[in-house]
Design a protein around this motif. Structure first.
Motif, PDB file in Angstrom:
ATOM      1  N   ASP A   1       0.830  -1.207   0.000  1.00 20.42           N
ATOM      2  CA  ASP A   1       0.000   0.000   0.000  1.00 20.42           C
ATOM      3  C   ASP A   1       0.868   1.262   0.000  1.00 20.42           C
ATOM      4  O   ASP A   1       0.519   2.270  -0.613  1.00 20.42           O
ATOM      5  CB  ASP A   1      -0.937   0.003   1.217  1.00 20.42           C
TER       6      ASP A   1
ATOM      7  N   LYS B   1       2.406   3.774  -3.021  1.00 20.86           N
ATOM      8  CA  LYS B   1       1.871   5.039  -3.562  1.00 20.86           C
ATOM      9  C   LYS B   1       2.839   6.192  -3.322  1.00 20.86           C
ATOM     10  O   LYS B   1       2.801   7.186  -4.041  1.00 20.86           O
ATOM     11  CB  LYS B   1       0.500   5.339  -2.954  1.00 20.86           C
TER      12      LYS B   1
ATOM     13  N   SER C   1      -0.455   4.834  -8.754  1.00 21.64           N
ATOM     14  CA  SER C   1      -0.128   4.714  -7.317  1.00 21.64           C
ATOM     15  C   SER C   1       1.084   3.827  -7.039  1.00 21.64           C
ATOM     16  O   SER C   1       1.130   3.130  -6.032  1.00 21.64           O
ATOM     17  CB  SER C   1      -1.340   4.162  -6.538  1.00 21.64           C
TER      18      SER C   1
ATOM     19  N   GLU D   1       2.228  12.536  -5.336  1.00 20.76           N
ATOM     20  CA  GLU D   1       1.917  11.114  -5.198  1.00 20.76           C
ATOM     21  C   GLU D   1       0.402  10.937  -5.127  1.00 20.76           C
ATOM     22  O   GLU D   1      -0.339  11.894  -4.911  1.00 20.76           O
ATOM     23  CB  GLU D   1       2.571  10.569  -3.910  1.00 20.76           C
ATOM     24  N   SER D   2      -0.043   9.716  -5.308  1.00 22.40           N
ATOM     25  CA  SER D   2      -1.468   9.422  -5.214  1.00 22.40           C
ATOM     26  C   SER D   2      -1.860   9.270  -3.754  1.00 22.40           C
ATOM     27  O   SER D   2      -1.110   8.715  -2.961  1.00 22.40           O
ATOM     28  CB  SER D   2      -1.776   8.125  -5.956  1.00 22.40           C
ATOM     29  N   PRO D   3      -3.061   9.761  -3.366  1.00 21.44           N
ATOM     30  CA  PRO D   3      -3.523   9.505  -1.999  1.00 21.44           C
ATOM     31  C   PRO D   3      -4.061   8.082  -1.848  1.00 21.44           C
ATOM     32  O   PRO D   3      -4.355   7.651  -0.742  1.00 21.44           O
ATOM     33  CB  PRO D   3      -4.637  10.532  -1.809  1.00 21.44           C
ATOM     34  N   PHE D   4      -4.199   7.354  -2.958  1.00 23.01           N
ATOM     35  CA  PHE D   4      -4.790   6.011  -2.937  1.00 23.01           C
ATOM     36  C   PHE D   4      -3.702   4.948  -3.041  1.00 23.01           C
ATOM     37  O   PHE D   4      -2.723   5.131  -3.757  1.00 23.01           O
ATOM     38  CB  PHE D   4      -5.765   5.853  -4.103  1.00 23.01           C
ATOM     39  N   PRO D   5      -3.888   3.822  -2.346  1.00 19.01           N
ATOM     40  CA  PRO D   5      -2.931   2.721  -2.507  1.00 19.01           C
ATOM     41  C   PRO D   5      -3.053   2.154  -3.923  1.00 19.01           C
ATOM     42  O   PRO D   5      -4.027   2.435  -4.615  1.00 19.01           O
ATOM     43  CB  PRO D   5      -3.396   1.697  -1.470  1.00 19.01           C
TER      44      PRO D   5
END
Lengths: 353, 353
Positions: free
Chosen positions: A52, A55, B213, B33-37
């Motif tokens: 996880d 990201k 991600s 970066e993405s906030p989502f895994p």
């Protein structure tokens, strides 16, 4: 090739990796991989929260794996640069030292990536012949004023120089750098890492691909005095600042920390190498004295390439080099005891034909 | 720096990555970066047998991830080169095109890695100024006979050119290559990939670090006609033949195959960007029109650097560039709705002080 390629690259040889078979299941003794999986702690390190966490960017300083390596060898973190395989460490060293010309001298028979790097940088790529017994010519390397790259133990011969011989070369001229490629050192060689604090012209390169069973994770490192490491790091920052991914960093730390597993794997390889060398000799092979996880051997009744092809037809891959001085030989990775027994059985049959 | 460093590297700027905080827990809106895994399928792909398989080398051709990327975009495998992050794709393109000199022209305000690569290769690193509204000067890029690198959408402005504008630049001079860096294209830009079959002077570069991600896994790619891709691959083979590790290859395939997760994440980012832009405007910020996962904004009552520092003191990291034309601005990554609300609340408080 497109019409846009920088012309100087067009005629250059690229590195030719060992065959990676697809489909057919070979006994794979051609690329010096470990027959053992990585430490069980590696699987524990790559957990769901790590996945996880992908990201987020990996640490561009790769601080944690540098610390783990430094701790293992009694160095400081700034004496280590972590790289995407030891090939990247070699590449960074070549650029740092010879980005503006010059040269790096290697033995004529050694790792095939050195002449590729020399070609990339437009260097002459001078070589010094191994002696007739395939040992490195220490005196000749002492005399050169060019930078030096030496695999120790050497590949594909498997023969090692002693620490005293290495120090003789390193100290013979302090105004050029000696890159010591220790990909195979854990199987019986003597590392030059203890000489780092003494010599500011020494770079030691190691890999996690052999003794730490992480070839597929792509991890290596360079070690040397902080000033020299900052040079490699500067080139790394200019080429690929986030070169180590987060999973590989954690896998490397777990492998580095599990010292007993590492030592057990190396001991087992050395044991299996003894069995393989003795069995090959009993079949009439001439086997060079190996300090690595492979042996280099020839038989006077069968040409090297023919033997390679016969073994391949029998489902066993070894490495043959179509190169003048060594065309009679094959390089055979040391695998599990079972694989070594199968190999010896097949060789007996081939030699009886 | 050691006495051995190639002198031309000594004075060069290296790339400065965004801060990667250690210890303190920031709301991290500074590196896009993405906030989502990553897709849940990524965790499923990195199983115990993959970890055990790390004892073997990864595939030096990275065939499976190249196929997954090619399938997604309707290309052939030989029209894709997989790289250790898109930085490596850019680096390979710079070497392939300008390893013997020449130049690659970029906008004056764009990704900070381009001038670093130009410096590494000793190129002049010519730039063409963005127009006063921070859009790319299409006419000026049409006129240059040098190779071109264009981030589209551009960073840190967030502004995109249309496909028609890109094609105008690409087709204006077929004797030089246009590298289109599409790191942010999935958040509202138009990809140039459909132009690849039409133009042999086009290289498209993308990354898995933003919309997929996987910043920590280090994966990117270049796409273009097979001849041009073979050039990048040739340089890759000479620099680091096993550049993609096995875990990252599998993570990338899983992320590529989970199209619905990818689309849902992009849609959510676009929605949150709408909320962020509107809320910033309501606070009196001037916000450039963004087609990316970040916004570039300034406020006439508070200097960019001061705002950056105030937010940092409040536990929120954004990116400020100490660079003339853009020093009034901050680049703010689009995060989760909760993080966006916290940011807006803090900004209101700061502006009230």
């Amino acid at each position: 090739m497109s019409r846009f390629l920088t012309p100087k690259y067009a005629g250059l040889a690229t590195y030719i990796p060992g065959e990676q078979p697809k489909g057919i299941r070979y006994i794979k003794l051609n690329t010096n991989e470990s027959p053992f999986p990585p430490s069980p702690k590696v699987a524990g390190a790559i957990n769901l929260s790590v996945i996880d966490g992908l990201k987020l960017y990996s640490d561009p300083t790769a601080g944690k794996i540098r610390k783990a390596i430094a701790d293992f060898y009694g160095l400081n973190e700034n004496e280590v640069v972590a790289t995407n395989g030891s090939d990247e460490a070699l590449m960074l060293a070549y650029f740092a030292l010879c980005g503006g010309g010059g040269d790096i001298v290697a033995p004529d028979v050694s790792y095939g990536f050195y002449p590729v790097l020399a070609g990339l940088l437009g260097l002459p790529g001078e070589t010094i012949p191994l002696k007739t017994d395939f040992t490195v010519d220490v005196e000749a390397f002492c005399k050169t004023d060019k930078h030096i790259v030496l695999a120790n133990p050497n590949a594909p011969t498997g023969i090692a120089l002693t620490l005293a011989e290495m120090e003789k070369i390193i100290s013979s001229n302090l105004d050029r750098v000696v890159i010591v490629d220790e990909a195979y050192v854990d199987f019986g060689g003597q590392s030059c890492i203890p000489l780092i604090r003494k010599y500011d012209n020494l770079i030691v390169v190691q890999t996690f691909s052999k003794s730490r069973s992480l070839a597929g994770a792509r991890l290596g490192f360079a070690a040397g005095q902080a000033s020299l490491m900052s040079d490699l790091d500067r080139v790394r920052d200019m080429m690929n600042p986030y070169n180590i991914n987060s999973m590989t960093e954690l896998a490397g730390i777990a492998a580095m920390e599990d010292k007993s597993y590492f030592e057990a794997c190396c001991a087992k390889i050395i044991e299996n190498r003894g069995f393989l060398s003795k069995s090959l000799a009993a079949l009439g092979f001439e086997v060079l004295p190996s300090s690595t996880n492979f042996v280099f051997a020839r038989h006077n009744r069968i040409p090297g390439k023919v033997l390679y092809e016969r073994l391949k037809a029998e489902g066993i891959l070894v490495r043959h080099f179509d190169k003048k001085r060594i065309e009679d030989y094959n390089r055979i990775s040391v695998g599990s005891r079972g694989d070594m027994e199968t190999l010896i059985k097949k060789l007996s049959e081939i030699l009886l034909q």
